[in-house]
Design an enzyme around this catalytic site. Structure first.
Site, PDB file in Angstrom:
ATOM      1  N   LYS A 105      35.656  39.692  34.710  1.00 59.10           N
ATOM      2  CA  LYS A 105      35.665  40.285  33.370  1.00 59.10           C
ATOM      3  C   LYS A 105      36.994  40.005  32.685  1.00 59.10           C
ATOM      4  O   LYS A 105      38.042  39.981  33.313  1.00 59.10           O
ATOM      5  CB  LYS A 105      35.406  41.792  33.476  1.00 59.10           C
ATOM      6  CG  LYS A 105      33.971  42.051  33.942  1.00 59.10           C
ATOM      7  CD  LYS A 105      33.533  43.465  33.785  1.00 59.10           C
ATOM      8  CE  LYS A 105      33.622  44.049  32.433  1.00 59.10           C
ATOM      9  NZ  LYS A 105      32.542  43.730  31.501  1.00 59.10           N
ATOM     10  N   TYR A 159      40.241  42.262  33.180  1.00 63.30           N
ATOM     11  CA  TYR A 159      41.097  41.976  34.333  1.00 63.30           C
ATOM     12  C   TYR A 159      41.791  40.621  34.192  1.00 63.30           C
ATOM     13  O   TYR A 159      42.961  40.476  34.520  1.00 63.30           O
ATOM     14  CB  TYR A 159      40.286  42.031  35.634  1.00 63.30           C
ATOM     15  CG  TYR A 159      40.039  43.441  36.113  1.00 63.30           C
ATOM     16  CD1 TYR A 159      41.101  44.297  36.415  1.00 63.30           C
ATOM     17  CD2 TYR A 159      38.755  43.937  36.271  1.00 63.30           C
ATOM     18  CE1 TYR A 159      40.885  45.589  36.859  1.00 63.30           C
ATOM     19  CE2 TYR A 159      38.535  45.232  36.728  1.00 63.30           C
ATOM     20  CZ  TYR A 159      39.611  46.051  37.015  1.00 63.30           C
ATOM     21  OH  TYR A 159      39.399  47.328  37.461  1.00 63.30           O
ATOM     22  N   ALA A 160      41.077  39.602  33.701  1.00 65.87           N
ATOM     23  CA  ALA A 160      41.662  38.271  33.555  1.00 65.87           C
ATOM     24  C   ALA A 160      42.906  38.309  32.666  1.00 65.87           C
ATOM     25  O   ALA A 160      43.899  37.632  32.932  1.00 65.87           O
ATOM     26  CB  ALA A 160      40.642  37.305  32.978  1.00 65.87           C
ATOM     27  N   THR A 200      30.166  39.945  48.088  1.00 66.35           N
ATOM     28  CA  THR A 200      31.560  40.062  48.504  1.00 66.35           C
ATOM     29  C   THR A 200      32.392  39.475  47.371  1.00 66.35           C
ATOM     30  O   THR A 200      32.113  38.379  46.891  1.00 66.35           O
ATOM     31  CB  THR A 200      31.817  39.324  49.827  1.00 66.35           C
ATOM     32  OG1 THR A 200      31.059  39.966  50.862  1.00 66.35           O
ATOM     33  CG2 THR A 200      33.287  39.359  50.200  1.00 66.35           C
ATOM     34  N   GLU A 239      36.216  38.525  45.790  1.00 69.91           N
ATOM     35  CA  GLU A 239      37.641  38.298  46.017  1.00 69.91           C
ATOM     36  C   GLU A 239      38.363  38.627  44.731  1.00 69.91           C
ATOM     37  O   GLU A 239      37.977  38.161  43.646  1.00 69.91           O
ATOM     38  CB  GLU A 239      37.928  36.850  46.404  1.00 69.91           C
ATOM     39  CG  GLU A 239      39.392  36.644  46.733  1.00 69.91           C
ATOM     40  CD  GLU A 239      39.985  35.383  46.154  1.00 69.91           C
ATOM     41  OE1 GLU A 239      41.175  35.411  45.801  1.00 69.91           O
ATOM     42  OE2 GLU A 239      39.262  34.389  46.031  1.00 69.91           O
ATOM     43  N   GLN A 296      30.904  39.526  35.731  1.00 70.29           N
ATOM     44  CA  GLN A 296      29.594  39.370  35.108  1.00 70.29           C
ATOM     45  C   GLN A 296      28.797  38.297  35.834  1.00 70.29           C
ATOM     46  O   GLN A 296      29.281  37.193  36.064  1.00 70.29           O
ATOM     47  CB  GLN A 296      29.697  38.995  33.637  1.00 70.29           C
ATOM     48  CG  GLN A 296      28.328  38.906  32.976  1.00 70.29           C
ATOM     49  CD  GLN A 296      28.394  38.560  31.510  1.00 70.29           C
ATOM     50  OE1 GLN A 296      28.992  37.569  31.124  1.00 70.29           O
ATOM     51  NE2 GLN A 296      27.763  39.385  30.692  1.00 70.29           N
TER      52      GLN A 296
END
Length: 188
Positions: free
Chosen positions: A111, A114-115, A135, A137, A156
């Site tokens: 998203k 956060y980027a 999972t 990362e 997403q």
């Protein structure tokens, strides 16, 4: 292959259990506060990160080797807010469980919230007939500690559907991450 819109995702989630639990709208507020959004969007589905994290540590001077991965490289944490050390990463899992149709493939991207903070999210594609928790990362590329909020959006998932089904699905070739539960470390 064609990108699938919200009505296709909704139908596949509700009628075929493609995403569970499924949230039929974008959720941007909880308990009167702004959160990192999750749920159904126009052409994708924003997944949430659970409260389970494996945070990378170098306490034991472990070498990261995908062929001989050691659990000593991580500290297991259950928390509402995970702090990822500077220039480090954590593994987490999605809250949502996925069952990908035979004619579909997904790509998953972090998203932008956060980027824009220097936090990079990586999730590999969900192949035809793969199922499990994703999972995730989460890399902190900054020289500062970074917060990750469990129960909120992290990435997403974009769904593609082929005109024809694949010849051999992930399930049929007994993919090593089939049906994964929890945070799954590298397997050979």
């Amino acid at each position: 292959m064609a990108i699938k819109p919200d009505h296709w995702i909704r139908r596949m989630a509700l009628e075929h259990g493609m995403i569970a639990p499924f949230v039929d709208k974008q959720v941007r507020h909880a308990n009167g506060q702004h959160i990192v959004s999750y749920g159904l969007s126009s052409y994708g589905y924003d997944i949430r990160v659970s409260d389970e994290f494996k945070v990378f540590t170098n306490v034991y001077h472990t070498v990261v080797d995908p062929k001989k991965f050691s659990n000593d490289a991580f500290v297991d944490i259950h928390t509402d807010v995970c702090i990822i050390p500077p220039n480090s990463f954590a593994l987490a899992r999605s809250i949502e469980y996925f069952r990908i149709p035979r004619s579909a493939l997904t790509l998953c991207l972090g998203k932008s919230t956060y980027a824009r903070c220097g936090i990079i999210v990586n999730v590999t594609p969900f192949e035809p007939e793969w199922e499990g928790f994703a999972t995730i990362e989460i890399s902190n590329t900054t020289p500062l500690p970074a917060k990750i909020y469990s129960g909120e959006g992290i990435a997403q998932v974009i769904f593609f559907e082929a005109e024809q089904e694949c010849e051999v699905s992930y399930a049929e070739r007994a993919g090593k991450y089939m049906g994964q539960v929890g945070i799954v470390l590298p397997r050979i």
